[in-house]
Design a protein around this motif. Structure first.
Motif, PDB file in Angstrom:
ATOM      1  N   MET B   8       0.836  -1.192   0.000  1.00  0.00           N
ATOM      2  CA  MET B   8       0.000   0.000   0.000  1.00  0.00           C
ATOM      3  C   MET B   8       0.873   1.245   0.000  1.00  0.00           C
ATOM      4  O   MET B   8       0.623   2.206  -0.685  1.00  0.00           O
ATOM      5  CB  MET B   8      -0.902   0.009   1.236  1.00  0.00           C
ATOM      6  N   LEU B   9       1.919   1.214   0.778  1.00  0.00           N
ATOM      7  CA  LEU B   9       2.808   2.365   0.845  1.00  0.00           C
ATOM      8  C   LEU B   9       4.184   1.882   0.450  1.00  0.00           C
ATOM      9  O   LEU B   9       4.586   0.815   0.837  1.00  0.00           O
ATOM     10  CB  LEU B   9       2.909   2.875   2.294  1.00  0.00           C
ATOM     11  N   PRO B  11       7.204   3.763   1.128  1.00  0.00           N
ATOM     12  CA  PRO B  11       7.963   4.943   1.544  1.00  0.00           C
ATOM     13  C   PRO B  11       9.408   4.898   1.055  1.00  0.00           C
ATOM     14  O   PRO B  11       9.966   5.917   0.659  1.00  0.00           O
ATOM     15  CB  PRO B  11       7.890   4.906   3.064  1.00  0.00           C
ATOM     16  N   MET B  12       9.983   3.692   1.060  1.00  0.00           N
ATOM     17  CA  MET B  12      11.379   3.599   0.662  1.00  0.00           C
ATOM     18  C   MET B  12      11.552   4.012  -0.791  1.00  0.00           C
ATOM     19  O   MET B  12      12.474   4.738  -1.141  1.00  0.00           O
ATOM     20  CB  MET B  12      11.864   2.171   0.869  1.00  0.00           C
ATOM     21  N   LEU B  14       9.557   5.976  -2.497  1.00  0.00           N
ATOM     22  CA  LEU B  14       9.320   7.414  -2.584  1.00  0.00           C
ATOM     23  C   LEU B  14      10.563   8.169  -2.160  1.00  0.00           C
ATOM     24  O   LEU B  14      11.011   9.100  -2.825  1.00  0.00           O
ATOM     25  CB  LEU B  14       8.161   7.811  -1.666  1.00  0.00           C
ATOM     26  N   ALA B  15      11.125   7.718  -1.039  1.00  0.00           N
ATOM     27  CA  ALA B  15      12.283   8.408  -0.505  1.00  0.00           C
ATOM     28  C   ALA B  15      13.464   8.282  -1.463  1.00  0.00           C
ATOM     29  O   ALA B  15      14.187   9.245  -1.697  1.00  0.00           O
ATOM     30  CB  ALA B  15      12.640   7.834   0.855  1.00  0.00           C
ATOM     31  N   LEU B  18      13.113  10.718  -4.083  1.00  0.00           N
ATOM     32  CA  LEU B  18      13.431  12.069  -3.630  1.00  0.00           C
ATOM     33  C   LEU B  18      14.941  12.265  -3.542  1.00  0.00           C
ATOM     34  O   LEU B  18      15.473  13.284  -3.954  1.00  0.00           O
ATOM     35  CB  LEU B  18      12.833  12.313  -2.238  1.00  0.00           C
ATOM     36  N   LEU B  19      15.598  11.258  -2.995  1.00  0.00           N
ATOM     37  CA  LEU B  19      17.024  11.414  -2.730  1.00  0.00           C
ATOM     38  C   LEU B  19      17.868  11.245  -3.986  1.00  0.00           C
ATOM     39  O   LEU B  19      18.879  11.887  -4.154  1.00  0.00           O
ATOM     40  CB  LEU B  19      17.481  10.384  -1.686  1.00  0.00           C
ATOM     41  N   VAL B 267      10.343  -8.880   5.788  1.00  0.00           N
ATOM     42  CA  VAL B 267      10.871  -7.531   5.632  1.00  0.00           C
ATOM     43  C   VAL B 267      10.201  -6.908   4.411  1.00  0.00           C
ATOM     44  O   VAL B 267      10.524  -7.262   3.276  1.00  0.00           O
ATOM     45  CB  VAL B 267      12.404  -7.558   5.443  1.00  0.00           C
ATOM     46  N   PRO B 268       9.247  -6.007   4.630  1.00  0.00           N
ATOM     47  CA  PRO B 268       8.476  -5.514   3.483  1.00  0.00           C
ATOM     48  C   PRO B 268       9.294  -4.700   2.482  1.00  0.00           C
ATOM     49  O   PRO B 268       9.005  -4.730   1.290  1.00  0.00           O
ATOM     50  CB  PRO B 268       7.367  -4.663   4.118  1.00  0.00           C
ATOM     51  N   GLU B 269      10.318  -3.984   2.945  1.00  0.00           N
ATOM     52  CA  GLU B 269      11.057  -3.129   2.025  1.00  0.00           C
ATOM     53  C   GLU B 269      12.130  -3.910   1.265  1.00  0.00           C
ATOM     54  O   GLU B 269      13.059  -4.456   1.854  1.00  0.00           O
ATOM     55  CB  GLU B 269      11.704  -1.964   2.789  1.00  0.00           C
ATOM     56  N   MET B 271      14.584  -2.943  -0.518  1.00  0.00           N
ATOM     57  CA  MET B 271      15.946  -2.442  -0.392  1.00  0.00           C
ATOM     58  C   MET B 271      16.594  -2.955   0.907  1.00  0.00           C
ATOM     59  O   MET B 271      17.784  -3.227   0.951  1.00  0.00           O
ATOM     60  CB  MET B 271      15.901  -0.922  -0.398  1.00  0.00           C
ATOM     61  N   ILE B 272      15.787  -3.076   1.964  1.00  0.00           N
ATOM     62  CA  ILE B 272      16.329  -3.568   3.237  1.00  0.00           C
ATOM     63  C   ILE B 272      16.623  -5.069   3.146  1.00  0.00           C
ATOM     64  O   ILE B 272      17.635  -5.544   3.660  1.00  0.00           O
ATOM     65  CB  ILE B 272      15.364  -3.234   4.398  1.00  0.00           C
TER      66      ILE B 272
END
Lengths: 310, 573
Positions: B8-9, B11-12, B14-15, B18-19, B267-269, B271-272
């Motif tokens: 759903m989100l 964030p990683m 999105l971030a 941005l970065l 671990v949902p992200e 990248m992690i």
């Protein structure tokens, strides 16, 4: 006596707030679209039979008219029965209980960090050198404006991926708590520090401060013993905002840092139309909100007795 | 089983945007013509994984704890009550099936030593192993099989998948302790194939009878590992089942699993998951992120594998053939030829995914390349087809028109990592080039599900159906699979073709393997002509692990790792 009356009145208001929260969420979930039975056993990868859908509708009362579903939900709620999660197939109380500890740990650590950082920053910089003040205040402005997932990502990149100092995910041990708590607490700390500094600076202009100084009290003494107490009142009234930020931020940060918690539970429940679980978490949030506000009022009275007469 | 992972989100992501915004793609799009990192060969023009991926090559070292990360928690371990994709590998850790499908589609013994099928294809007699026990001490026998099949179809189990797969099962009979007879309502040739899928594994009869609700969190199986602990959304701990000695003979593994323990974390992200693997904090990452594939390959400590899910490949569009303009086969053909699937493969798989132009995954038993070029990217032909269909006028904005009606439709989709927004937009852009105006509507999953089964859409984006038999075509495109009041079918586009129905129906009933192969070849050819959907890429799962991990075999049905044979070169420091 007066105190007891206040508490009782506030608790009565609290029950009304809980009822309103449950009712609005119930309506909201009904109007979010989608077929609840299909959400429970459907999914993009499922082939439920028509009999199964009928069974699910009957078992969860989804074939009843909406008003009857609502009344029976309220009836069970009044008996303290929050029902069973559609998706997890365990009781809502158990589902929340499993996750509550992790979120409480995250939120309380973040809140403590936020208050400590805000106090330190405001006390050290109020009415001090203009340049230092501008620098710190500018930093706070940036922090309070940046979304916490960005702060979280920067912290991850630095402390987990680059220096390998702290684990990037999980809920085990204090190490895994540090980064998400900072990511959650920093924006709150920044905002609290801004408010506290402004209010400290106003208080420091008051005649009684000049008097205290005239009595030969040290600057530190004046700030800690006289100014802080007065400056705290606006800070305490922000507790509701702080609480909302903690809960909202937990959803994002629990996902980012792969932590257990109420936030992730809520997100999954909403996405799956898991109505009993969404209602359970909403009621919990509303209950905490009511309690926090009650505590704030009592605390405000203790700090500044004048407010009791308003 | 299509993509069940929700996100759903992100964030990683999105971030990161941005970065690191402004970075250009690492290389221009190119076509992956073969799978990177896999020793595939072509046999009769069909890509094949090497046999050594599926059969244990040498004895492994014993001991150690393998730390595995996966993206999502399925929330329950009740294989019969779930359709979640995790069950493909999780199911193999805890449970065993009656039969085992080898990679080439051959059905081989597992808990059933042998079986007989009656000439009419209605009666299956299973001769069972007599030395199998569950981790609660219960014995595996004929009654166990009967109870499990009943549990799958018991409405209280709320089975979203297993029940549908055994729908033709009429009744079971215990002939003696270790002989079980299953009777079907109608001949159903894929019966053994589906029985070998992880969702149809055998659960302890004691648990089914005494505490069926506890299967969700404390499952009892006969598999190579037992569940020690489970923390929701966090992970699970498994330990080796002492005395396990009944892995499928086809994988040539002897006795217990090599690993002492399996430590699974969610671990949902992406990248992690990748960073933890790189730092040595985990040994294996399931659902490895394609965007990190190049870095994983470049790292000498890591191995990246790319595994194609059998069944129906990923689609970019499924048409509602009852709506204008998709009621016209020429428009559907034009759409399929106008979408640059090499481009889609690139933007969704970063060079890891194979473009796909026909209707069965290349490793599905019964796959035939007869129609592999039928829908090749060809905008010129697409334009001619639309002209022939009468969409010859042009509006001021360049969109084609016919009798004053614009050539337009809406693509319904939801936030879905298997069909991300950039893929939808690329499809939109390709279609615009032939004068088709495709709007994109992104709605919540629950809403999309409702519209999908109600047939209230023009076109629907994304989706794949993983199964281990060509009967997946029946599930998606046979007219019996059109959703109705009595059936939640997967033929959501209401596709109806008498010729195709005949091929797929006969293939289901036939007991002659040669005839079935021929029927499936004809069906694939027919699909290339009638175009109920637009295939885009092979549905692939990336898997990354550290070099210290040995004995990584893949399951014949699901092409996911089988942890029974995995071992660790040395204990972690």
């Amino acid at each position: 006596m007066k105190l007891v009356a206040t508490v009782l009145r506030r608790l009565r208001d609290g029950v009304i707030v809980l009822w309103a929260a449950a009712s609005l969420t119930f309506l909201g979930m009904q109007h979010s679209g989608g077929d609840t039975a299909l959400a429970i056993v459907g999914g993009p990868d499922a082939m439920p039979s028509a009999e199964l859908l009928a069974q699910v509708r009957a078992e969860y009362g989804l074939d009843q008219p909406l008003w009857r579903q609502y009344l029976s939900y309220l009836g069970r709620l009044a008996q303290g029965d929050l029902g069973e999660s559609y998706r997890l197939r365990i009781s809502v109380v158990q589902a929340i209980g499993e996750q509550l500890g992790a979120t409480l740990a995250l939120a309380s650590t973040a809140a403590l960090l936020a208050v400590a950082l805000a106090l330190a920053s405001a006390l050290l910089t109020a009415n001090r050198g203009r340049r230092l003040r501008a620098l710190v205040s500018g930093g706070e402005l940036v922090l309070s404006a940046v979304p916490n997932f960005v702060i979280g990502t920067v912290l991850l990149l630095a402390f987990s991926f680059y220096f390998h100092l702290l684990p990037p995910s999980g809920s085990a041990g204090w190490q895994s708590l540090l980064l998400p708590s900072l990511a959650l607490g920093l924006p709150i700390a920044a905002l609290l520090a801004q408010v506290l500094r402004q209010s400290l600076e106003q208080v420091l202009e008051q005649p009684f401060i000049t008097q205290a100084r005239a009595r030969g009290m040290s600057d530190t003494g004046v700030r800690l013993r006289h100014a802080l107490r007065h400056a705290l009142v606006p800070l305490v009234t922000l507790a509701g905002y702080v609480f909302a930020s903690l809960l909202g931020g937990a959803v994002v940060l629990e996902l980012l840092f792969g932590r257990q918690g109420i936030g992730r539970l809520m997100l999954d429940a909403t996405a799956n139309k898991d109505v009993p679980l969404v209602l359970g978490v909403t009621l919990l949030a509303a209950a905490i909100y009511v309690l926090v506000n009650l505590l704030v009022d009592l605390l405000t009275q203790a700090i500044d007795p004048r407010t009791a007469h308003h | 089983m299509p993509a069940a992972q929700r996100h759903m989100l992100t964030p990683m992501l999105l971030a990161s945007a941005l970065l690191f915004g402004g970075c250009s793609p690492p290389a221009p799009p190119h076509t992956a013509s073969s799978l990177k990192g896999e020793a595939v060969t072509a046999v009769n023009g069909i890509m094949r994984y090497p046999a050594s991926d599926f059969v244990e090559q040498r004895e492994g070292l014993r001991g150690g704890t393998l730390r595995v990360s996966a993206a999502t928690d399925s929330g329950s371990f009740d294989i019969h009550g779930l359709s979640h994709g995790n069950m493909q590998w999780l199911g193999r850790i805890l449970f065993d099936c009656l039969v085992y499908q080898a990679e080439d589609g051959t059905l081989t013994p597992w808990l059933a030593k042998a079986w007989d099928i009656s000439a009419d294809g209605l009666t299956y007699t299973f001769h069972l192993r007599d030395d199998v026990t569950f981790s609660d001490g219960a014995r595996f026998d004929a009654e166990t099989v009967r109870l499990n099949l009943e549990h799958m179809r018991d409405p209280a189990t709320k089975s979203p998948l297993a029940a549908a797969y055994i729908a033709p099962y009429l009744k079971g009979r215990v002939i003696d302790d270790f002989t079980f007879e299953a009777t079907l309502r109608e001949p159903y040739a894929p019966f053994l194939d589906v029985l070998s899928q992880a969702w149809l594994g055998m659960i302890s009869p004691k648990q089914i009878l005494e505490a069926p609700r506890s299967i969700a969190t404390r499952p009892i199986g006969s598999g190579p590992f037992v569940l020690d602990s489970y923390v929701r959304d966090q992970g699970a701990m498994f330990s080796r089942r002492a005395g396990y000695d009944w892995s499928p003979p086809a994988i040539k593994h002897q006795g217990e699993a090599y690993l002492d323990r399996l430590e699974l974390s969610y671990v949902p992200e992406a990248m992690i998951r990748y960073t933890a693997l790189e730092a040595g904090d985990s040994d294996m990452a399931l659902d490895a992120p394609p965007q990190n594939a190049a870095a994983i390959r470049a790292n000498p400590q890591l191995t990246l594998r790319s595994r194609i899910r059998k069944g129906n490949p990923a689609r970019s569009i499924t048409f509602n053939v009852e709506r204008v303009p998709f009621d016209d086969v020429r428009v559907r053909q034009a759409m399929a030829k106008a979408i640059d699937r090499d481009g889609l493969a690139w933007i969704s798989g970063f060079g890891e995914f194979l473009a796909k132009g026909d209707y069965l995954a290349v490793n599905t038993p019964g796959y035939d390349p007869v129609a592999q070029d039928a829908l090749a990217f060809d905008p010129a032909t697409a334009n001619r087809l639309l002209d022939a269909a009468g969409w010859t006028e042009r509006a001021a904005d360049g969109v084609r028109m016919r009798n004053g009606q614009r050539l337009q439709a809406t693509l319904l989709t939801y936030d879905n990592p298997a069909f991300p927004a950039n893929v939808a937009v690329a499809v939109q852009a390709d279609l615009r080039k032939i004068g088709f105006a495709m709007a994109i509507e992104v709605l919540p999953l629950t809403r999309v599900m409702q519209l999908r089964y109600a047939g209230e859409f023009d076109a629907i984006g994304g989706g794949y159906w993983h199964t281990n038999t060509a009967d997946g075509l029946y599930i998606l495109y046979h007219s019996n699979a059109i959703p109705s009041a009595r059936l939640i079918g997967q033929n959501v586009g209401h596709f109806r073709d008498a010729q195709l129905d005949q091929y797929l129906g006969e293939a289901r009933r036939s007991t002659d393997p040669q005839r079935r192969r021929e029927l499936y070849r004809l069906a694939q050819q027919r699909l290339g002509e009638t175009v109920p959907a637009v295939p885009s890429v092979e549905s692939q799962m990336l898997l990354a692990y550290r070099k210290a991990v040995g004995g990584v075999l893949f399951d014949g049905s699901h092409n996911v790792p089988l942890f029974t044979s995995v071992w660790l070169a040395k204990e972690q420091p």
